[in-house]
Design a protein around this motif. Structure first.
Motif, PDB file in Angstrom:
ATOM      1  N   LEU A 322      10.627  48.845  26.437  1.00 13.87           N
ATOM      2  CA  LEU A 322      10.152  47.462  26.522  1.00 13.87           C
ATOM      3  C   LEU A 322      10.779  46.595  25.435  1.00 13.87           C
ATOM      4  O   LEU A 322      11.203  45.462  25.691  1.00 13.87           O
ATOM      5  CB  LEU A 322       8.626  47.436  26.422  1.00 13.87           C
ATOM      6  CG  LEU A 322       7.957  46.065  26.382  1.00 13.87           C
ATOM      7  CD1 LEU A 322       8.267  45.270  27.642  1.00 13.87           C
ATOM      8  CD2 LEU A 322       6.452  46.209  26.191  1.00 13.87           C
ATOM      9  N   LEU A 323      10.857  47.118  24.221  1.00 19.38           N
ATOM     10  CA  LEU A 323      11.424  46.339  23.122  1.00 19.38           C
ATOM     11  C   LEU A 323      12.916  46.076  23.327  1.00 19.38           C
ATOM     12  O   LEU A 323      13.410  44.985  23.044  1.00 19.38           O
ATOM     13  CB  LEU A 323      11.194  47.073  21.800  1.00 19.38           C
ATOM     14  CG  LEU A 323       9.737  47.200  21.340  1.00 19.38           C
ATOM     15  CD1 LEU A 323       9.650  47.990  20.041  1.00 19.38           C
ATOM     16  CD2 LEU A 323       9.093  45.832  21.179  1.00 19.38           C
ATOM     17  N   LEU A 324      13.659  47.076  23.830  1.00 21.89           N
ATOM     18  CA  LEU A 324      15.085  46.867  24.052  1.00 21.89           C
ATOM     19  C   LEU A 324      15.334  45.807  25.116  1.00 21.89           C
ATOM     20  O   LEU A 324      16.143  44.890  24.921  1.00 21.89           O
ATOM     21  CB  LEU A 324      15.739  48.186  24.464  1.00 21.89           C
ATOM     22  CG  LEU A 324      17.223  48.067  24.860  1.00 21.89           C
ATOM     23  CD1 LEU A 324      18.070  47.710  23.650  1.00 21.89           C
ATOM     24  CD2 LEU A 324      17.727  49.345  25.511  1.00 21.89           C
ATOM     25  N   LEU A 325      14.649  45.909  26.243  1.00 27.11           N
ATOM     26  CA  LEU A 325      14.866  44.955  27.328  1.00 27.11           C
ATOM     27  C   LEU A 325      14.442  43.542  26.921  1.00 27.11           C
ATOM     28  O   LEU A 325      15.111  42.557  27.262  1.00 27.11           O
ATOM     29  CB  LEU A 325      14.114  45.397  28.575  1.00 27.11           C
ATOM     30  CG  LEU A 325      14.658  46.657  29.259  1.00 27.11           C
ATOM     31  CD1 LEU A 325      13.700  47.133  30.341  1.00 27.11           C
ATOM     32  CD2 LEU A 325      16.037  46.401  29.840  1.00 27.11           C
ATOM     33  N   SER A 326      13.337  43.433  26.200  1.00 26.15           N
ATOM     34  CA  SER A 326      12.888  42.104  25.776  1.00 26.15           C
ATOM     35  C   SER A 326      13.869  41.477  24.795  1.00 26.15           C
ATOM     36  O   SER A 326      14.184  40.278  24.888  1.00 26.15           O
ATOM     37  CB  SER A 326      11.494  42.197  25.153  1.00 26.15           C
ATOM     38  OG  SER A 326      11.514  43.018  23.998  1.00 26.15           O
ATOM     39  N   ALA A 345       1.426  43.713  27.894  1.00 27.85           N
ATOM     40  CA  ALA A 345       1.283  45.086  27.414  1.00 27.85           C
ATOM     41  C   ALA A 345       0.302  45.160  26.244  1.00 27.85           C
ATOM     42  O   ALA A 345      -0.555  46.054  26.185  1.00 27.85           O
ATOM     43  CB  ALA A 345       2.642  45.650  27.009  1.00 27.85           C
ATOM     44  N   GLY A 346       0.430  44.223  25.291  1.00 23.62           N
ATOM     45  CA  GLY A 346      -0.492  44.211  24.161  1.00 23.62           C
ATOM     46  C   GLY A 346      -1.921  43.939  24.582  1.00 23.62           C
ATOM     47  O   GLY A 346      -2.868  44.537  24.045  1.00 23.62           O
ATOM     48  N   ALA A 347      -2.099  43.063  25.560  1.00 24.14           N
ATOM     49  CA  ALA A 347      -3.455  42.767  26.031  1.00 24.14           C
ATOM     50  C   ALA A 347      -4.079  43.979  26.711  1.00 24.14           C
ATOM     51  O   ALA A 347      -5.282  44.254  26.529  1.00 24.14           O
ATOM     52  CB  ALA A 347      -3.415  41.584  26.993  1.00 24.14           C
ATOM     53  N   VAL A 348      -3.297  44.709  27.481  1.00 18.56           N
ATOM     54  CA  VAL A 348      -3.832  45.911  28.147  1.00 18.56           C
ATOM     55  C   VAL A 348      -4.262  46.942  27.109  1.00 18.56           C
ATOM     56  O   VAL A 348      -5.340  47.560  27.236  1.00 18.56           O
ATOM     57  CB  VAL A 348      -2.794  46.480  29.116  1.00 18.56           C
ATOM     58  CG1 VAL A 348      -3.220  47.859  29.626  1.00 18.56           C
ATOM     59  CG2 VAL A 348      -2.589  45.543  30.288  1.00 18.56           C
ATOM     60  N   GLU A 349      -3.453  47.148  26.082  1.00 20.73           N
ATOM     61  CA  GLU A 349      -3.822  48.121  25.054  1.00 20.73           C
ATOM     62  C   GLU A 349      -5.069  47.668  24.295  1.00 20.73           C
ATOM     63  O   GLU A 349      -5.967  48.485  24.029  1.00 20.73           O
ATOM     64  CB  GLU A 349      -2.647  48.316  24.093  1.00 20.73           C
ATOM     65  CG  GLU A 349      -1.449  49.007  24.714  1.00 20.73           C
ATOM     66  CD  GLU A 349      -0.317  49.203  23.735  1.00 20.73           C
ATOM     67  OE1 GLU A 349       0.639  49.920  24.059  1.00 20.73           O
ATOM     68  OE2 GLU A 349      -0.384  48.617  22.621  1.00 20.73           O
ATOM     69  N   GLY A 350      -5.115  46.397  23.938  1.00 18.60           N
ATOM     70  CA  GLY A 350      -6.278  45.910  23.211  1.00 18.60           C
ATOM     71  C   GLY A 350      -7.551  45.950  24.034  1.00 18.60           C
ATOM     72  O   GLY A 350      -8.621  46.349  23.535  1.00 18.60           O
ATOM     73  N   VAL A 390       4.875  49.741  32.686  1.00 22.34           N
ATOM     74  CA  VAL A 390       4.878  48.730  33.749  1.00 22.34           C
ATOM     75  C   VAL A 390       5.589  47.461  33.278  1.00 22.34           C
ATOM     76  O   VAL A 390       6.390  46.868  34.017  1.00 22.34           O
ATOM     77  CB  VAL A 390       3.443  48.428  34.196  1.00 22.34           C
ATOM     78  CG1 VAL A 390       3.416  47.261  35.165  1.00 22.34           C
ATOM     79  CG2 VAL A 390       2.817  49.666  34.836  1.00 22.34           C
ATOM     80  N   ALA A 391       5.327  47.038  32.044  1.00 24.00           N
ATOM     81  CA  ALA A 391       5.993  45.836  31.528  1.00 24.00           C
ATOM     82  C   ALA A 391       7.501  46.041  31.423  1.00 24.00           C
ATOM     83  O   ALA A 391       8.286  45.130  31.738  1.00 24.00           O
ATOM     84  CB  ALA A 391       5.406  45.470  30.167  1.00 24.00           C
ATOM     85  N   ALA A 392       7.925  47.226  30.987  1.00 26.01           N
ATOM     86  CA  ALA A 392       9.359  47.500  30.906  1.00 26.01           C
ATOM     87  C   ALA A 392       9.997  47.526  32.292  1.00 26.01           C
ATOM     88  O   ALA A 392      11.133  47.062  32.470  1.00 26.01           O
ATOM     89  CB  ALA A 392       9.591  48.833  30.189  1.00 26.01           C
ATOM     90  N   GLY A 393       9.287  48.054  33.285  1.00 26.44           N
ATOM     91  CA  GLY A 393       9.825  48.039  34.645  1.00 26.44           C
ATOM     92  C   GLY A 393      10.010  46.634  35.176  1.00 26.44           C
ATOM     93  O   GLY A 393      11.017  46.327  35.836  1.00 26.44           O
ATOM     94  N   VAL A 394       9.064  45.765  34.906  1.00 29.76           N
ATOM     95  CA  VAL A 394       9.187  44.369  35.346  1.00 29.76           C
ATOM     96  C   VAL A 394      10.367  43.693  34.654  1.00 29.76           C
ATOM     97  O   VAL A 394      11.152  42.968  35.282  1.00 29.76           O
ATOM     98  CB  VAL A 394       7.880  43.606  35.072  1.00 29.76           C
ATOM     99  CG1 VAL A 394       8.053  42.117  35.372  1.00 29.76           C
ATOM    100  CG2 VAL A 394       6.748  44.182  35.911  1.00 29.76           C
TER     101      VAL A 394
END
Length: 414
Positions: A322-326, A345-350, A390-394
């Motif tokens: 996720l970090l690389l793609l962003s 992603a951060g909201a889902v974890e929190g 999921v966020a990285a896939g999007v």
């Protein structure tokens, strides 16, 4: 009153409205004019023929056809004037919605051929006329010397900080941990500023905030989730040092893969003769580069897990992708999708962590049931795997669409 067919003038650059089918039809139409009044009633020409009767307008004759390429040059005059090679004009036309199908209406096989004619026909200064045509570069612009070694700095600093944590105790351990976090942050900032993932655009604060939250969850989230599901947390929980160490070491292969993609895309762009051809070659390149990075990241995380005697942190692998793609999208000027996916992603974890504590309220046990069941069955790493995966896939799907455009690589490369 006789009929007269008029041709609308092309819109000036910056006028409202985009490129549409009506604009193409107007540019490709032929102007028709009436014969002068003095010619009316005249007999046939030298070739012979019936003369027009009195009071009847002569049949309109064709004037020279409207030059559609010239009208297109007038529409994109600013783009043609500042372009240093036809490649920049082709990328600008693509960004304005001109496709190979549109270029066919101008009697060109593709957008690149149309851009070459527009570049050649654009009047320039006397000094520039003697300069030969500049060919597009097959490689990315040069980076500061030593950027490949500078990419190793975050991993080295994190390794020293991790060693200091193992050798210290009590308050000294806390001081070493805080100092290590600051040192890794400074090293990472330097690496991003002078490496292939540098961005000429301002990075919004929300992006940095969500990145810090995700990295903090990778360090402390799994331990906190495990303790919360077990009924705690009671006292301090063990941080996942292996996950953060693996992510820091993966900064170097991430930089190298980004450089590989930039150079490869520019080389394919210089050899392609159509937008579809470049897209077909750029997408497999991006997928291959991401796969290569994931292999390197998995190996580093496995090594860090073996060093600390813990299983490979799968959640850190999804976070690394996720970090690389962003960051790759941000370096090309696309920052909206990264900040949205990082925030999601951060909201889902929190929220997942918050539901576990909310389930302890009277009558709210059902709130924590899904998360507790998943954690008990698959471990605490399932939360970051799902959220970041999921966020990285999007973002990968978005990257395949955005970074396969010629306009993303023809200008100033990151």
């Amino acid at each position: 009153m006789s009929k007269e067919q008029k041709v609308d003038a092309p819109r000036a650059p910056g006028s409202p409205g985009g490129w549409d089918e009506r604009s193409e039809e107007l540019l490709s139409e032929t102007a028709l004019v009436r014969e002068p009044a003095a010619w009316r009633g005249a007999g046939a020409g030298a070739g012979g023929g019936a003369s027009a009767g009195p009071g009847v307008d002569a049949r309109p004759v064709r004037r020279g056809a409207v030059d559609p390429v010239k009208a297109l040059m007038h529409r994109h005059r600013e783009l043609c004037e500042r372009a240093v090679d036809p490649l920049e004009i082709a990328a600008g036309l693509e960004a304005h919605g001109v496709t190979d199908r549109t270029a066919a209406r101008f009697r060109h096989r593709d957008v690149f051929a149309l851009a070459e004619e527009m570049y050649a026909r654009m009047p320039r200064d006397e000094e520039e006329r003697g300069v030969p045509l500049a060919l597009p570069s097959s490689g990315a612009p040069a980076l500061p010397t030593g950027w490949a070694l500078l990419a190793l700095l975050p991993g080295a600093v994190c390794g020293l900080a991790a060693a200091g944590l193992e050798l210290s105790e009590g308050r000294a351990r806390v001081a070493v941990g805080l100092g290590g976090v600051l040192a890794v942050g400074v090293a990472l900032r330097m690496t991003l500023r002078y490496g292939p993932l540098r961005s000429a655009h301002h990075v919004v604060r929300a992006t940095r905030a969500w990145v810090c939250f995700l990295v903090a969850y990778a360090l402390l989230g799994d331990g906190l989730m495990r303790a919360a599901v077990a009924g705690g947390p009671d006292g301090p929980w063990a941080p996942s040092t292996a996950a953060v160490l693996g992510l820091s070491l993966a900064v170097a292969p991430g930089m190298w893969c980004a450089r590989l993609f930039t150079v490869g895309a520019r080389r394919r762009l210089s050899r392609s003769r159509g937008l579809a051809e470049f897209t077909a070659s750029a997408r497999p390149l991006l997928v291959g580069v991401v796969a290569l990075y994931l292999c390197a990241l998995g190996a580093l995380l496995a090594g860090a897990g073996a060093l600390y005697g813990v299983p490979t942190p799968a959640g850190a692998g999804a976070l690394g992708a996720l970090l690389l793609l962003s960051r790759l999208l941000s370096s090309y000027g696309c920052w909206r999708a990264p900040v949205l996916m990082l925030g999601a992603a951060g909201a889902v974890e929190g929220v997942s962590l918050a539901t576990v504590f909310a389930g302890r309220l009277p009558g709210c046990g059902w709130v924590a049931s899904p998360v507790e069941g998943a954690v008990q069955a698959l471990g605490p790493g399932v939360v970051p795997v799902v959220a970041c995966g999921v966020a990285a896939g999007v973002l990968l799907l978005h990257s395949l669409r955005v970074l396969s455009r010629a306009s993303a690589h023809a200008g100033e490369a990151p």
